[in-house]
Design an enzyme around this catalytic site. Sequence first.
Site, short mmCIF file in Angstrom:
data_model
loop_
_atom_site.label_atom_id
_atom_site.label_comp_id
_atom_site.label_asym_id
_atom_site.label_seq_id
_atom_site.Cartn_x
_atom_site.Cartn_y
_atom_site.Cartn_z
N SER A 131 14.27 0.06 -7.06
CA SER A 131 13.68 1.31 -7.97
C SER A 131 14.63 1.98 -8.69
O SER A 131 15.72 2.04 -8.49
CB SER A 131 13.42 2.41 -6.98
OG SER A 131 12.82 3.43 -7.90
N LYS B 123 0.49 4.88 -1.18
CA LYS B 123 -0.15 5.76 -2.10
C LYS B 123 -1.37 6.44 -1.36
O LYS B 123 -1.74 7.32 -1.37
CB LYS B 123 -0.39 5.42 -3.52
CG LYS B 123 0.78 5.14 -3.99
CD LYS B 123 0.60 4.56 -5.51
CE LYS B 123 1.87 4.50 -6.32
NZ LYS B 123 1.74 3.93 -7.88
N ASN C 42 1.01 9.62 -6.17
CA ASN C 42 2.29 9.21 -6.44
C ASN C 42 3.30 10.26 -6.46
O ASN C 42 4.53 9.96 -6.48
CB ASN C 42 2.36 8.36 -7.61
CG ASN C 42 2.52 9.09 -8.60
OD1 ASN C 42 1.83 10.15 -8.71
ND2 ASN C 42 3.09 8.19 -9.85
N GLY D 282 -6.07 -5.64 -9.99
CA GLY D 282 -5.66 -4.75 -9.05
C GLY D 282 -6.36 -3.72 -8.74
O GLY D 282 -7.40 -3.12 -9.53
N GLY E 75 -3.51 2.11 -5.69
CA GLY E 75 -3.33 3.32 -6.39
C GLY E 75 -3.05 3.34 -7.84
O GLY E 75 -3.95 4.02 -8.49
N ASN F 211 -10.02 -7.66 -8.31
CA ASN F 211 -9.17 -7.21 -7.29
C ASN F 211 -9.50 -8.32 -6.07
O ASN F 211 -10.52 -8.96 -6.15
CB ASN F 211 -9.61 -5.86 -6.72
CG ASN F 211 -8.51 -5.29 -5.84
OD1 ASN F 211 -7.50 -5.59 -5.70
ND2 ASN F 211 -9.08 -4.32 -5.08
N LYS G 173 -10.99 -9.83 -2.92
CA LYS G 173 -12.33 -9.81 -2.36
C LYS G 173 -11.92 -9.61 -0.80
O LYS G 173 -12.11 -10.58 -0.05
CB LYS G 173 -13.27 -10.86 -2.71
CG LYS G 173 -14.60 -10.22 -2.40
CD LYS G 173 -15.53 -11.00 -3.17
CE LYS G 173 -17.07 -10.29 -3.19
NZ LYS G 173 -18.05 -11.26 -3.86
N TYR H 240 8.29 -3.36 -13.12
CA TYR H 240 9.29 -3.13 -14.14
C TYR H 240 10.66 -3.88 -13.64
O TYR H 240 11.71 -3.67 -14.48
CB TYR H 240 9.67 -1.71 -14.48
CG TYR H 240 9.80 -0.81 -12.93
CD1 TYR H 240 11.18 -0.61 -12.48
CD2 TYR H 240 8.90 -0.35 -12.23
CE1 TYR H 240 11.47 0.14 -11.36
CE2 TYR H 240 9.07 0.52 -11.13
CZ TYR H 240 10.34 0.71 -10.45
OH TYR H 240 10.70 1.33 -9.59
N GLY I 16 6.79 -2.45 -17.51
CA GLY I 16 6.51 -1.35 -16.86
C GLY I 16 7.60 -0.19 -16.67
O GLY I 16 6.97 0.80 -16.39
#
Length: 289
Positions: free
Chosen positions: A22, A73, A94, A133, A136, A157, A159, A237, A258
Amino acid sequence: MENRITGTTGLLALIGSPVGHSGSPAMYNYSFQKLGLDYAYVAFDVQQEEVERAIEAIRTFKMRGCNVTMPDKTEAVKYMDELSDAARLIGAVNTIVNDNGRLTGYITDGEGFVNNLRDHGVEIAGKKITVAGGGGAATAIQVQCALDGAKEISIFNIKDAFFARTLETAEKIKRQKPACIVNVYDIADEAKMNEEISSSDIFANATIVGMKPMENESVVKDASAFRPGLVVCDAVYNPKQTRLLREASEAGCTCISGEGMLLWQGAAAFKLYTGQDMPVQEVKERFFQ
């Protein structure tokens, strides 16, 4: 850092897993130092089953709050005293703000996504967007795009047992913005995804595919859907240029990483924590070049 931490320094953090990659700690701590604010920001690797204890620790340590990333999230929502309208609609948070033990959950991902587009000269109003996607961040992007005037949203997304939640999101969007066309598809249907991307103005990956240790993977298996004029965005990112963005760039697409979404959602959260504006231009120049 150690020179400015005192007995009164307020603690903020990021929780989720993985978090070792991060950029949030550097971004926030630089901003606190730049503005002379007595806070410090760290990252804690917290699995979904540990979220309840982590939220309790916010109260125990009298933290000012924390950011929440995948996969925590939606789980964090259960332990909030209050939710913002967007967080309630989306069913995820978030950003958590602690006001004397009362925790309020917000979601700034959608705002960060749209502001990142705008920062690159791209507006969402009147556009068709395909989003991969249903978590969250993805849900926040879908809702915010609808609120900002997207004409059509195609959602892909997995299934699985949570697919029903994606269908519920689509229904919520339709009720809130009936002029916006919303469709939901199985992400395993690669032919349909290519078809929808081909007719879209914007494609966004809001899954973890492309993030370490999946940096050699792309959510789009067939790059033939990419073309000049298509805007391709990635919520991932790290790495900055994912395989998705690399292949889209080679096809002549406009690519948006990102990092900008991280910056703009972080700026919104910073305001909630401190009441002050993050020094966005300085942060951008220092961390996002």
